[in-house]
Scaffold this active site. Structure first.
Site, PDB file in Angstrom:
ATOM      1  N   TYR A 177       0.825  -1.206   0.000  1.00  0.00           N
ATOM      2  CA  TYR A 177       0.000   0.000   0.000  1.00  0.00           C
ATOM      3  C   TYR A 177       0.865   1.263   0.000  1.00  0.00           C
ATOM      4  O   TYR A 177       0.442   2.319  -0.471  1.00  0.00           O
ATOM      5  CB  TYR A 177      -0.962  -0.016   1.196  1.00  0.00           C
TER       6      TYR A 177
ATOM      7  N   LYS B  77      -3.881   8.276   3.285  1.00  0.00           N
ATOM      8  CA  LYS B  77      -5.191   7.940   3.872  1.00  0.00           C
ATOM      9  C   LYS B  77      -5.241   8.301   5.354  1.00  0.00           C
ATOM     10  O   LYS B  77      -6.302   8.685   5.869  1.00  0.00           O
ATOM     11  CB  LYS B  77      -5.486   6.449   3.679  1.00  0.00           C
TER      12      LYS B  77
END
Length: 257
Positions: free
Chosen positions: A158, A165
């Protein structure tokens, strides 16, 4: 007492539909079925043929271009909604982007340019959306954005998007605090991995979905429509005392290390 959820009379914006598999489409579908009037956006002329039939199917009153990286396009969307409706009741932000080489590389090797552009498109555009929405919500409203488990845990592959995020989650909390006096509620929703176009850019994504399925207590993945059901509840009057939450739609995967 019998309760039923309805979005009749509510009007709102859905940012981020790319195709029928998008989380944003799942939100739009459920909200339209519950009676909401929608403004749907498409990224550019190349994307329009994929989004326009969906907007027609959903009975959207407005279909507008919106690339948040192009100066003035997001603002134009709110200007058009103001002309057509005067006010809005909700706005859903389901946008994330990173240069692929940055997403596939280590965070420590990320460039300032790539990091800043990913942050602007994936995170600060939500703040900009809130800035535009507040003036069209004189009687309150709801703002939603899409987070991910990688915001609080290290998720393999990720990479760059994890810190972005995390920043998005923090922005949602601060916006909830700042806009609460105007009765504007703000939440981030954290879906588990789903086979969307945006997620397809993550390395080894099939393995991530398999891991999520095997480790979630419910032994399954969530779906865009299940995200949409939660989103619809949050913008409904049934959730009028809730704000500042980060809510998972991942079959419980976040519980397991």
């Amino acid at each position: 007492m019998s309760l039923s959820m309805s979005l009749e009379g509510k009007r709102g914006l859905i940012l981020g539909i790319a195709n029928r598999h998008s989380i944003a489409y799942g939100c739009a579908k459920v909200m339209a079925e519950l009676g909401a009037t929608l403004c749907i956006t498409y990224l550019n002329e190349k994307a329009k043929p994929f989004v326009e039939p969906l907007a027609e199917e959903l009975g959207a009153e407005l279909l507008l271009p919106c690339d948040v990286s192009v100066e003035g396009e997001l603002e134009s969307v709110f200007h058009e909604m103001e002309k057509r409706w005067g006010t809005v009741d909700f706005a859903v932000h389901s946008i994330a982007w990173s240069p692929l080489d940055e997403l596939h590389g280590r965070l420590v090797d990320s460039s300032a340019e790539g990091f800043c552009k990913a942050m602007d498109i994936s995170c600060h555009s939500f703040v900009r959306m809130a800035h535009q929405a507040q003036r069209l919500m004189p009687d309150g409203g709801t703002l939603l954005t899409m987070s991910y488990e990688g915001a609080e845990k290290v998720v393999d592959h990720y990479n760059l998007m994890g810190p972005i995020k995390a920043a998005l989650d923090s922005c949602a909390r601060y916006l909830a605090s700042e806009l609460g006096e105007q009765q504007i509620r703000v939440h981030s929703i954290s879906p588990g991995p789903m086979p969307t176009r945006a997620a397809s850019g993550i390395d080894h994504f099939d393995e991530l979905m398999e891991d999520a399925t095997s480790k979630s207590p419910l032994r399954r993945l969530g779906t865009p429509e299940e995200v949409g059901t939660l989103a619809a509840f949050l913008v409904s009057d049934m959730a009028r005392t809730q704000t500042g939450n980060r809510i998972f739609v991942d079959a419980g995967r976040h519980l397991i290390g």
